[in-house]
Every structure is written in C-alpha cells, then in structure tokens.
Design a protein around this motif. Structure first.
Motif, mmCIF file in Angstrom:
data_model
loop_
_atom_site.group_PDB
_atom_site.id
_atom_site.type_symbol
_atom_site.label_atom_id
_atom_site.label_comp_id
_atom_site.label_asym_id
_atom_site.label_seq_id
_atom_site.Cartn_x
_atom_site.Cartn_y
_atom_site.Cartn_z
ATOM 1 N N VAL A 148 35.524 47.761 29.592
ATOM 2 C CA VAL A 148 36.675 48.564 29.160
ATOM 3 C C VAL A 148 36.230 49.918 28.614
ATOM 4 N N ALA A 149 34.921 50.097 28.435
ATOM 5 C CA ALA A 149 34.398 51.404 28.021
ATOM 6 C C ALA A 149 34.423 52.417 29.140
ATOM 7 N N SER A 150 34.499 51.954 30.381
ATOM 8 C CA SER A 150 34.386 52.842 31.540
ATOM 9 C C SER A 150 35.648 53.677 31.719
ATOM 10 N N LEU A 151 35.537 54.987 31.537
ATOM 11 C CA LEU A 151 36.676 55.868 31.773
ATOM 12 C C LEU A 151 37.060 55.870 33.247
ATOM 13 N N THR A 152 36.050 55.744 34.114
ATOM 14 C CA THR A 152 36.310 55.703 35.557
ATOM 15 C C THR A 152 37.203 54.520 35.906
ATOM 16 N N LEU A 153 36.856 53.339 35.399
ATOM 17 C CA LEU A 153 37.647 52.140 35.701
ATOM 18 C C LEU A 153 38.995 52.172 34.990
ATOM 19 N N GLN A 154 39.014 52.633 33.733
ATOM 20 C CA GLN A 154 40.268 52.670 32.971
ATOM 21 C C GLN A 154 41.299 53.591 33.621
ATOM 22 N N ALA A 155 40.813 54.665 34.233
ATOM 23 C CA ALA A 155 41.734 55.662 34.791
ATOM 24 C C ALA A 155 42.141 55.363 36.233
ATOM 25 N N ASP A 156 41.564 54.317 36.829
ATOM 26 C CA ASP A 156 41.856 53.978 38.226
ATOM 27 C C ASP A 156 42.993 52.963 38.272
ATOM 28 N N PRO A 157 44.171 53.357 38.791
ATOM 29 C CA PRO A 157 45.318 52.437 38.813
ATOM 30 C C PRO A 157 45.109 51.232 39.726
ATOM 31 N N ASP A 158 44.118 51.303 40.592
ATOM 32 C CA ASP A 158 43.869 50.195 41.514
ATOM 33 C C ASP A 158 42.876 49.173 40.962
ATOM 34 N N VAL A 159 42.368 49.432 39.759
ATOM 35 C CA VAL A 159 41.402 48.517 39.144
ATOM 36 C C VAL A 159 42.083 47.738 38.030
ATOM 37 N N GLU A 160 41.950 46.424 38.051
ATOM 38 C CA GLU A 160 42.491 45.583 36.980
ATOM 39 C C GLU A 160 41.458 45.523 35.862
ATOM 40 N N ILE A 161 41.760 46.160 34.751
ATOM 41 C CA ILE A 161 40.788 46.288 33.674
ATOM 42 C C ILE A 161 41.273 45.625 32.397
ATOM 43 N N GLY A 162 42.385 44.879 32.479
ATOM 44 C CA GLY A 162 42.876 44.175 31.307
ATOM 45 C C GLY A 162 43.905 44.983 30.538
ATOM 46 N N PRO A 163 44.338 44.472 29.385
ATOM 47 C CA PRO A 163 45.401 45.126 28.611
ATOM 48 C C PRO A 163 44.947 46.428 27.965
ATOM 49 N N VAL A 164 45.906 47.215 27.545
ATOM 50 C CA VAL A 164 45.623 48.420 26.770
ATOM 51 C C VAL A 164 45.047 48.007 25.422
ATOM 52 N N MET A 165 43.860 48.516 25.107
ATOM 53 C CA MET A 165 43.218 48.232 23.812
ATOM 54 C C MET A 165 42.772 49.564 23.209
ATOM 55 N N ALA A 166 43.736 50.245 22.593
ATOM 56 C CA ALA A 166 43.546 51.645 22.216
ATOM 57 C C ALA A 166 42.632 51.843 21.016
ATOM 58 N N ALA A 167 42.258 50.778 20.320
ATOM 59 C CA ALA A 167 41.234 50.890 19.273
ATOM 60 C C ALA A 167 39.885 50.433 19.800
ATOM 61 N N TYR A 168 39.856 49.234 20.349
ATOM 62 C CA TYR A 168 38.583 48.639 20.761
ATOM 63 C C TYR A 168 37.934 49.372 21.925
ATOM 64 N N ALA A 169 38.678 49.597 23.016
ATOM 65 C CA ALA A 169 38.081 50.182 24.222
ATOM 66 C C ALA A 169 37.433 51.548 23.949
ATOM 67 N N PRO A 170 38.099 52.470 23.249
ATOM 68 C CA PRO A 170 37.457 53.755 22.997
ATOM 69 C C PRO A 170 36.181 53.653 22.149
#
Length: 245
Positions: A148-170
């Motif tokens: 979930v640290a990956s900005l590339t994966l987080q920003a790709d709408p075609d990748v399932e990266i799990g729920p929004v975790m606006a504290a933990y992931a950043p």
C-alpha cells in the motif's frame, strides 16, 4: 568457523516479527527480540529458546528516545556489534468499518501517532544502531513496508490494492522514501538497506483475515537480511521481486 552473526528485530514478540526472529535464529543468527511489552517479550524469548534458537530479549519502544538508546547499549553489551537490523514494529492506527481510514475525517493525533511509530521510530532505531552496524563486515537493514506504500499501485484504478487507509498507507510511502535516503547516504559503504513487503498476512494486525501465514510474510525480510555482499540496496521487494514505487 565464522563468527556468529547478530540480528535485532523490532516488534518481534508476535506475528511477522516473531517469525523473522525465528527464521534468522534457524539460520544460526543470535537474535535480539525487540518488544515493548515485557510479558509478551519474555514469552517470545522462552518459545524461541525452547526451539533451540539463540535469542535474548531487548526492551524496545521505538517511540522513546531513552528507551532506544538503552536498547543499543544492551545490544552492545550482549554482542558488541550488529549485523542485521529489521525494523518491523508498526501500527495501523484506528480504522473504521471495512478497514477504511477516511482522509476527510482523520483524527490528526492518530495520524501523528502512526507516523511516530512507522517512520520516526524507524529513523530513531536505525540511527541508534548504526554505530553497531558499522562494526559488521556485512551489515543489513530491512524496513518492513507494504504494497500500500506504492504510489504507482495506489494510483492505478485497475489494481486492487485494498481499502483506503489514509493514515497507515502514507506512513509506509514515507518509510520507503526514508529508506531510499539512507541508501543514498550509505552508498559506498558495506551497508545494504531495503524495504520489504510481507504481503497480506493473517495476524492480529489484519484481524487474522488474510491469506498468508506469518512465516510466509517473514520470508522476504529474511531474504533481504541475508543478502550477499554487492546485493541490491535502496529497493522495495516482495516475494515475486521488485515493487514499483
């Protein structure tokens, strides 16, 4: 016979950290089991010792300057140096239904607490242990991150990266960036530092709702902790290889 190598794993009393300690111990390392909770730390040390591994407990709260300094002093007394540091301790912060951390309603004190453990704590421990690591012939630092640290994966709408975790992931993105800065600063030395993604692991961190076992999750950290000289540094890995930033 080569000298026994020394490792320290933070957050090693349970879950992935415990299995990293167990895996390194099985490879012949003497392992410092770092943990805040004295009772849980003692239980982990007893279990690992009963399995025939060479371990010692290290009281370690990564958010406390004096505690971390004392931990470095303890490792020095116990071993005189450090060959491997695995920064595994981490927290998610409070989550809502579906494991969501909504950025529009975040509690800022909670965000600060997650940053303090997941990022500042890693810097604090790493810098305290660096003098001991510099005494090693082949020092390795592993920062346990997440996909979930990956900005590339987080920003790709075609990748399932799990729920929004606006504290933990950043905080894990921040940790990856810090890892790169250490790699740049330590370039030309024998210290290799990398970030490791264990995957989605069934621990209390995930409510035990995940497909991978802690032992499986520990494998990539163990691999990076035992890299040969000349191995990669400043990179982000999962079992299958490099993860995009």
């Amino acid at each position: 016979m080569s000298e026994q190598k020394i490792a320290l794993v933070t957050g090693a009393n349970k879950g992935i950290g415990y299995e990293i300690a167990a895996g390194l111990g099985a490879l012949g390392y003497r392992v410092g089991v770092g943990a805040r909770d004295a009772a849980r730390r003692e239980i982990a040390v007893e279990k690992l010792s009963a399995a025939g591994l060479d371990v010692f407990g290290v009281p370690l709260d990564v958010t406390d300057d004096r505690n971390v300094t004392a931990a470095a002093e303890l490792v020095e007394r116990q071993a005189g140096r450090l060959d491997v540091l695995v920064n595994n301790a981490g927290v998610s912060g409070e989550v809502g239904p579906g494991w969501v951390q909504d950025p529009t309603t975040l509690d800022l004190d909670m965000v600060r607490a997650v940053v303090e453990t997941n990022v500042i704590g890693v810097i604090r421990v790493t810098n305290a242990m660096l003098p001991l690591l510099r005494r090693s012939a082949s020092p390795r630092i592993v920062n346990v991150s997440s996909s979930v640290a990956s900005l590339t994966l987080q920003a790709d709408p075609d990748v399932e990266i799990g729920p929004v975790m606006a504290a933990y992931a950043p905080t894990k993105t921040f940790l990856n960036a810090v890892t790169v800065q250490y790699a740049r600063q330590l370039a030309g030395t024998n210290i290799l530092i990398n970030a490791a993604c264990p995957g989605l692991v069934a621990t209390d961190f995930t409510g035990f709702q995940a497909p991978r076992t802690p032992e499986q999750g520990a494998a990539i950290a163990i691999r990076l902790a035992t890299l040969p000289d000349g191995g990669p540094t400043g990179s982000f890995f999962e079992d299958a290889g490099v993860i995009p930033w």
